[in-house]
Write a protein that holds these residues in place. Structure first.
Motif, PDB file in Angstrom:
ATOM      1  N   TRP A 127      38.123 112.752  50.536  1.00  0.00           N
ATOM      2  CA  TRP A 127      38.835 113.864  51.181  1.00  0.00           C
ATOM      3  C   TRP A 127      38.908 113.680  52.699  1.00  0.00           C
ATOM      4  CZ3 TRP A 127      42.095 117.260  49.449  1.00  0.00           C
ATOM      5  CH2 TRP A 127      42.047 117.645  48.116  1.00  0.00           C
ATOM      6  N   ALA A 128      37.859 113.133  53.293  1.00  0.00           N
ATOM      7  CA  ALA A 128      37.871 112.929  54.747  1.00  0.00           C
ATOM      8  C   ALA A 128      38.974 111.954  55.154  1.00  0.00           C
ATOM      9  CB  ALA A 128      36.517 112.414  55.221  1.00  0.00           C
ATOM     10  N   ALA A 129      39.169 110.896  54.353  1.00  0.00           N
ATOM     11  CA  ALA A 129      40.234 109.936  54.645  1.00  0.00           C
ATOM     12  C   ALA A 129      41.607 110.583  54.466  1.00  0.00           C
ATOM     13  CB  ALA A 129      40.098 108.710  53.749  1.00  0.00           C
ATOM     14  N   ARG A 174      42.095 102.390  54.811  1.00  0.00           N
ATOM     15  CA  ARG A 174      42.729 102.172  56.110  1.00  0.00           C
ATOM     16  C   ARG A 174      44.140 101.597  55.970  1.00  0.00           C
ATOM     17  NH1 ARG A 174      43.625  98.471  60.229  1.00  0.00           N
ATOM     18  NH2 ARG A 174      43.248  99.289  62.331  1.00  0.00           N
ATOM     19  N   ASP A 175      44.313 100.588  55.112  1.00  0.00           N
ATOM     20  CA  ASP A 175      45.632  99.977  54.968  1.00  0.00           C
ATOM     21  C   ASP A 175      46.642 100.960  54.384  1.00  0.00           C
ATOM     22  OD1 ASP A 175      44.637  97.658  56.001  1.00  0.00           O
ATOM     23  OD2 ASP A 175      44.384  96.637  54.063  1.00  0.00           O
ATOM     24  N   PHE A 176      46.208 101.766  53.427  1.00  0.00           N
ATOM     25  CA  PHE A 176      47.089 102.786  52.847  1.00  0.00           C
ATOM     26  C   PHE A 176      47.519 103.788  53.915  1.00  0.00           C
ATOM     27  CE2 PHE A 176      47.487 107.049  50.970  1.00  0.00           C
ATOM     28  CZ  PHE A 176      48.522 106.836  50.063  1.00  0.00           C
ATOM     29  N   ILE A 177      46.574 104.242  54.721  1.00  0.00           N
ATOM     30  CA  ILE A 177      46.877 105.211  55.782  1.00  0.00           C
ATOM     31  C   ILE A 177      47.827 104.593  56.801  1.00  0.00           C
ATOM     32  CG2 ILE A 177      45.877 106.486  57.715  1.00  0.00           C
ATOM     33  CD1 ILE A 177      43.367 106.891  56.003  1.00  0.00           C
ATOM     34  N   LEU A 178      47.615 103.324  57.150  1.00  0.00           N
ATOM     35  CA  LEU A 178      48.471 102.662  58.124  1.00  0.00           C
ATOM     36  C   LEU A 178      49.904 102.553  57.612  1.00  0.00           C
ATOM     37  CD1 LEU A 178      48.578 101.256  60.869  1.00  0.00           C
ATOM     38  CD2 LEU A 178      47.949  99.126  59.732  1.00  0.00           C
ATOM     39  N   VAL A 179      50.069 102.165  56.349  1.00  0.00           N
ATOM     40  CA  VAL A 179      51.411 102.043  55.773  1.00  0.00           C
ATOM     41  C   VAL A 179      52.077 103.412  55.688  1.00  0.00           C
ATOM     42  CG1 VAL A 179      52.716 101.429  53.701  1.00  0.00           C
ATOM     43  CG2 VAL A 179      50.868  99.944  54.496  1.00  0.00           C
ATOM     44  N   MET A 180      51.343 104.434  55.250  1.00  0.00           N
ATOM     45  CA  MET A 180      51.916 105.780  55.158  1.00  0.00           C
ATOM     46  C   MET A 180      52.338 106.290  56.540  1.00  0.00           C
ATOM     47  SD  MET A 180      51.964 106.536  51.974  1.00  0.00           S
ATOM     48  CE  MET A 180      52.192 104.759  51.677  1.00  0.00           C
ATOM     49  N   SER A 181      51.530 106.030  57.550  1.00  0.00           N
ATOM     50  CA  SER A 181      51.841 106.485  58.906  1.00  0.00           C
ATOM     51  C   SER A 181      53.103 105.816  59.421  1.00  0.00           C
ATOM     52  CB  SER A 181      50.664 106.170  59.845  1.00  0.00           C
ATOM     53  OG  SER A 181      49.481 106.801  59.410  1.00  0.00           O
TER      54      SER A 181
END
Length: 528
Positions: free
Chosen positions: A114-116, A377-384
């Motif tokens: 949840w924090a991520a 991290r990689d998922f968040i970077l791609v989504m961003s």
């Protein structure tokens, strides 16, 4: 990459900015779209080194001057008048969007903590000041909407940064406290405002002592970085400190700066901001290569990430629509039961306000600043990155159409108590009164008859114009067209005299400056 190659790359990037801006103008596209796609294309040019952006450096270099410039140019009286609505967007909408995106991300990837998920929400929730400026430059909005979007873009980065830092800390420690988060945000905001206020008034005192235009402009330029860096060093909001210092400097610049300083400073800042805004979009585009490489290649990235990215983007946009329309309904309900007397925006204005939430450099910098071992991290970077591309390419290109559909293109929702003509008439009357006092010597003898006649005629003409503006506009436009033609032939003759050796460079520059001022005055009068 050594220093020489880095400098060559920067020069090449500036040349690309000029070319892409020209291409955008020719194709009728928003420059931000051309720069973003151009940068993304350049990222895959064979032989070009991969560009890896240092997120902290990007925020330090680009964010302070762009925030400061926004604070300098914003209408302070309207900012105060609409502070409740701006705060609702800058804090409430950011928090609501963070929650919505976090929930959707967790549904898409239940294994993601949840924090991520909250970190992703905080990264993509605040619309970007740079992107907002780039979009708003090329559209015309009612003043209420304009000030809401400008004010939101100045303040929402602070709430987004606080939420992001708490999410990252929660991922590392496994603990999160809502009370602590709210208290920290209030301390950071209050501390940033206090620091910005002190620095702003210190700038006012300094500018009053300086007597050199270039020193004043340099001191003003440095103020934005000093406020931001000092705020971060003191663990208060550097964003709020920069904005507060900019608002104070803007309020006092009319009394502490000369006309020449303002003209030179405006020209300098216009070029600086243009290059910085353009560079931000180029850097975002250039970062695509690193994102693709981390995702395992473009094909795999599309196959595995396209659907989640689309869902996150839709959730992001939908959350803003829900918040804006919900706020408008709340205003209507409060008015109905007698708790408020605010004017609702209406469906068209609410749609435009909802659709204008474009993301940019802050989203990219926060995503890149995640620690290497951060969950997902990689998922968040791609989504961003997908959110940035989606909002700029879709919302940025269609905002003008949405404004036209909503019927807001030519709306002036607010008016000052005085029109510009009435203010000019009041100013001319005071000037005529002062000249009338000074036109006579101590013995009552008229010593400035032509000057007195000139100001008397000007005061009379302006008052008459204020009363019959519609009748005079075609005549004045024709008048200033003649003035512009006269300036053009005067400049041609001046250059001929210089090229033939009849006047020197100094004479050319002095007389050309007078012609430039006359031309700017005529252009401004036609536009008024």
């Amino acid at each position: 990459m050594d220093g020489t190659h880095l400098f060559e790359l920067v020069i090449a990037m500036f040349l690309a900015i000029i070319a892409l801006h020209y291409l955008a103008h020719r194709l009728g596209l928003p420059p931000s779209v051309a720069l973003l796609t151009g940068g993304a294309t350049l990222a895959f040019v064979p032989g070009l080194p991969a560009i890896r952006v240092d997120p902290e450096l990007v925020l330090i270099i680009f964010l302070p001057p762009l925030l400061f410039d926004g604070a300098w140019s914003i209408a302070v009286d309207r900012l105060k008048r609409h502070m409740f609505g701006i705060t609702s967007l800058a804090v409430g909408a950011v928090l609501f969007t963070t929650i919505v995106v976090a929930v959707v991300a967790h549904l898409l990837m239940p294994s993601l903590p949840w924090a991520a998920c909250a970190a992703l929400g905080a990264i993509v929730s605040p619309p970007d000041a740079v992107s907002a400026r780039a979009v708003l430059e090329h559209v015309r909005l009612p003043r209420r909407l304009q000030i809401l979007l400008e004010g939101e873009s100045l303040l929402n980065d602070a709430s987004g940064l606080v939420l992001f830092r708490f999410a990252v800390a929660a991922a590392a420690t496994g603990a999160f406290s809502t009370v602590s988060a709210v208290g920290t945000f209030l301390v950071l905001a209050a501390g940033g405002a206090a620091l910005g206020g002190m620095l702003g008034f210190a700038w006012v005192r300094l500018i009053r002592k300086l007597r050199d235009d270039y020193l004043m402009i340099a001191a003003t330029t440095l103020l934005c970085w000093i406020a931001y860096l000092l705020g971060e060093q003191l663990h208060v909001s550097g964003v709020i400190a920069t904005v507060t210092a900019g608002l104070i400097a803007s309020w006092h610049q009319h009394t502490v700066m000369s006309a020449g300083t303002r003209m030179r400073g405006t020209s300098f800042w216009a070029v600086l901001v243009f290059l910085m805004e353009a560079t931000v979009f180029i850097l975002i585009g250039l970062s695509l290569r690193d994102v693709v490489d981390r995702g395992g290649g473009f094909g795999l990235l599309v196959q595995t990430m396209a659907f989640p990215a689309l869902v996150i983007l839709v959730a992001l946009v939908a959350a803003r629509f829900v918040w804006v329309f919900g706020s408008d309904l709340a205003i209507r309900f409060a008015n109905r039961i007698g708790l408020a007397r605010s004017v609702p925006m209406g469906g068209g204005a609410a749609t435009v306000l909802s659709w204008a939430g474009v993301r940019g450099v802050v989203t990219l910098a926060l995503a890149l600043s995640l620690p290497e071992g951060f969950p997902g991290r990689d998922f968040i970077l791609v989504m961003s990155f997908a959110v940035i591309m989606g909002t700029v390419l879709v919302q940025g290109t269609t905002l003008g159409w949405v404004i036209s559909w909503a019927g807001l293109g030519e709306v002036e929702a607010e008016r000052s108590p005085m029109t510009m003509s009435q203010a000019e008439a009041a100013m001319a009357q005071v000037q005529f009164t002062k000249v009338s006092e000074l036109a006579y010597d101590g013995g009552g003898k008229l010593i400035h008859p032509q000057l007195l006649k000139r100001y008397e005629h000007r005061a009379t003409a302006i008052v008459d114009y204020a009363e019959r503006t519609a009748d005079y506009i075609p005549i004045l436009h024709a008048h200033f067209d003649v003035v512009l033609e006269a300036v053009a032939v005067g400049r041609t003759e001046l250059i001929r005299l210089h090229r033939s050796g009849q006047i020197d460079d100094e004479t050319l520059r002095e007389l050309e400056r007078d012609l430039d001022l006359e031309e700017l005055s005529a252009i401004s009068a036609k536009a008024a």
